[in-house]
Design a protein around this motif. Structure first.
Motif, mmCIF file in Angstrom:
data_model
loop_
_atom_site.group_PDB
_atom_site.id
_atom_site.type_symbol
_atom_site.label_atom_id
_atom_site.label_comp_id
_atom_site.label_asym_id
_atom_site.label_seq_id
_atom_site.Cartn_x
_atom_site.Cartn_y
_atom_site.Cartn_z
ATOM 1 N N TRP A 1 -5.747 3.100 5.110
ATOM 2 C CA TRP A 1 -5.674 2.270 6.603
ATOM 3 C C TRP A 1 -4.446 1.293 6.454
ATOM 4 O O TRP A 1 -3.881 0.929 7.590
ATOM 5 C CB TRP A 1 -7.034 1.578 6.741
ATOM 6 N N SER A 2 -4.250 0.895 5.219
ATOM 7 C CA SER A 2 -3.142 -0.194 5.003
ATOM 8 C C SER A 2 -1.892 0.232 5.263
ATOM 9 O O SER A 2 -1.046 -0.554 5.554
ATOM 10 C CB SER A 2 -3.426 -0.868 3.385
ATOM 11 N N ALA A 3 -1.591 1.509 5.154
ATOM 12 C CA ALA A 3 -0.503 2.255 5.373
ATOM 13 C C ALA A 3 -0.111 2.783 6.630
ATOM 14 O O ALA A 3 0.971 2.994 7.115
ATOM 15 C CB ALA A 3 -0.392 3.319 4.243
ATOM 16 N N MET A 4 -1.198 2.859 7.578
ATOM 17 C CA MET A 4 -1.041 3.431 8.831
ATOM 18 C C MET A 4 0.008 2.715 9.955
ATOM 19 O O MET A 4 0.523 3.378 10.748
ATOM 20 C CB MET A 4 -2.452 3.460 9.467
ATOM 21 N N SER A 5 0.052 1.351 9.447
ATOM 22 C CA SER A 5 1.140 0.851 10.508
ATOM 23 C C SER A 5 2.524 1.321 10.176
ATOM 24 O O SER A 5 3.337 0.931 11.008
ATOM 25 C CB SER A 5 0.886 -0.645 10.419
ATOM 26 N N MET A 6 2.736 2.123 8.955
ATOM 27 C CA MET A 6 4.155 2.219 8.708
ATOM 28 C C MET A 6 4.273 3.865 8.898
ATOM 29 O O MET A 6 5.278 4.701 8.335
ATOM 30 C CB MET A 6 4.378 1.763 7.381
ATOM 31 N N ASP B 1 2.386 -1.317 -13.249
ATOM 32 C CA ASP B 1 3.547 -1.672 -13.796
ATOM 33 C C ASP B 1 4.654 -0.985 -13.195
ATOM 34 O O ASP B 1 6.007 -1.654 -13.019
ATOM 35 C CB ASP B 1 3.526 -0.915 -15.297
ATOM 36 N N MET B 2 4.683 -0.160 -12.313
ATOM 37 C CA MET B 2 5.385 0.467 -11.417
ATOM 38 C C MET B 2 5.483 -0.416 -10.104
ATOM 39 O O MET B 2 6.661 -0.421 -9.563
ATOM 40 C CB MET B 2 5.276 1.969 -11.048
ATOM 41 N N VAL B 3 4.584 -0.700 -9.787
ATOM 42 C CA VAL B 3 4.582 -1.705 -8.357
ATOM 43 C C VAL B 3 3.839 -2.921 -8.779
ATOM 44 O O VAL B 3 2.569 -3.069 -8.460
ATOM 45 C CB VAL B 3 3.864 -1.004 -7.300
ATOM 46 N N ALA C 1 0.798 -1.334 0.012
ATOM 47 C CA ALA C 1 -0.001 -0.104 0.083
ATOM 48 C C ALA C 1 1.021 1.461 -0.018
ATOM 49 O O ALA C 1 0.640 2.281 -0.817
ATOM 50 C CB ALA C 1 -0.866 0.065 1.268
ATOM 51 N N VAL C 2 2.032 1.224 0.784
ATOM 52 C CA VAL C 2 2.633 2.336 0.879
ATOM 53 C C VAL C 2 3.631 2.731 -0.516
ATOM 54 O O VAL C 2 3.708 3.620 -1.004
ATOM 55 C CB VAL C 2 3.653 2.342 1.954
ATOM 56 N N ALA D 1 3.843 5.682 -5.503
ATOM 57 C CA ALA D 1 4.144 5.686 -7.056
ATOM 58 C C ALA D 1 3.085 6.770 -7.512
ATOM 59 O O ALA D 1 3.506 7.510 -8.619
ATOM 60 C CB ALA D 1 3.650 4.343 -7.439
ATOM 61 N N ILE D 2 1.955 6.736 -6.820
ATOM 62 C CA ILE D 2 0.937 7.619 -7.393
ATOM 63 C C ILE D 2 1.534 9.264 -7.174
ATOM 64 O O ILE D 2 1.202 10.122 -8.099
ATOM 65 C CB ILE D 2 -0.470 7.577 -6.787
ATOM 66 N N ILE D 3 1.934 9.622 -5.918
ATOM 67 C CA ILE D 3 2.468 10.806 -5.819
ATOM 68 C C ILE D 3 3.701 11.360 -6.669
ATOM 69 O O ILE D 3 3.716 12.341 -7.101
ATOM 70 C CB ILE D 3 3.025 10.952 -4.294
#
Length: 220
Positions: free
Chosen positions: A37-42, A111-113, A7-8, A13-15
């Motif tokens: 939500w998937s990224a919040m642990s990091m 393609d990037m991830v 997720a991170v 990649a989007i940014i």
């Protein structure tokens, strides 16, 4: 690689293709929904913002996430349905490339991830990227935060508190407008699981009164 890490990488990649803040210092868009939500642990911590409808903003206060809160967020480790982004000021700004807006110079995120299809399996069969874009007409107030990841990367997202209240108000709507059979569908059972995970994490960041106050504001 965990779904949290994927997720991170998807967000980064989007940014990299679509900056979240324009040259005038105003917000173009921010992330919301299950990808966040998937990224919040990091996330080490975040800064709450006061955002105006034109995308300008000021910093409000910093919040540091405890290890306990991050551990609770790590329990959100499932596949997602799409990538939710909120456009600010009804911006015509294009967020990466999606099925309705193909920009030849913009590569597909998968393609990037390549691991992205583990996060969203149907991605394998899409030509574009599964964005769900919300405009100002669908958002009463932009409750935004700047998340700071472990590596120092910053991400504009919905304030984590409102991740929870939004899900609760969705259930409010269902309870008033759907039959018991419709409410007990697999998708809505997943909503309940998500709320439980979010609540356990959010109550380690905010007081009960702050949670109820935000929920009442969401319901207005």
């Amino acid at each position: 690689m965990s779904k949290n890490e994927i997720a991170v990488n998807v967000i980064k990649a989007i940014i990299s293709m679509s900056p979240q803040i324009n040259k005038n210092g105003a917000i173009n868009y921010y992330f919301c929904g299950s990808l966040v939500w998937s990224a919040m642990s990091m996330v080490k911590g975040y800064t709450r913002l006061d955002v105006q409808l034109d995308g300008s903003f000021r910093l409000v206060n910093d919040i540091l996430l405890s290890e306990e809160a991050r551990k609770e967020f790590s329990n959100f480790n499932r596949t997602i349905g799409d990538i939710d982004v909120a456009l600010v000021n009804s911006s015509p700004y294009k967020v990466a490339k999606d099925n309705g807006n193909k920009t030849p110079s913009t590569p597909n995120i998968k393609d990037m991830v390549p691991e992205a299809i583990e996060l969203f399996p149907p991605w394998k069969y899409l030509n574009g990227d599964p964005f769900d874009k919300l405009g100002d007409q669908e958002i009463k107030t932009h409750n935004v935060a700047i998340l700071v990841l472990e590596d120092g990367t910053t991400i504009l997202t919905v304030n984590p508190l409102y991740m929870l209240t939004n899900k609760i108000t969705e259930l409010d709507y269902l309870s008033l407008n759907k039959s018991r059979e419709e409410i007990l569908t697999r998708k809505n059972q997943q909503r309940l699981t998500d709320i439980n995970i979010l609540y356990r994490a959010i109550k380690l960041i905010y007081t009960q009164s702050e949670i109820f106050e935000a929920l009442e504001a969401e319901r207005e």
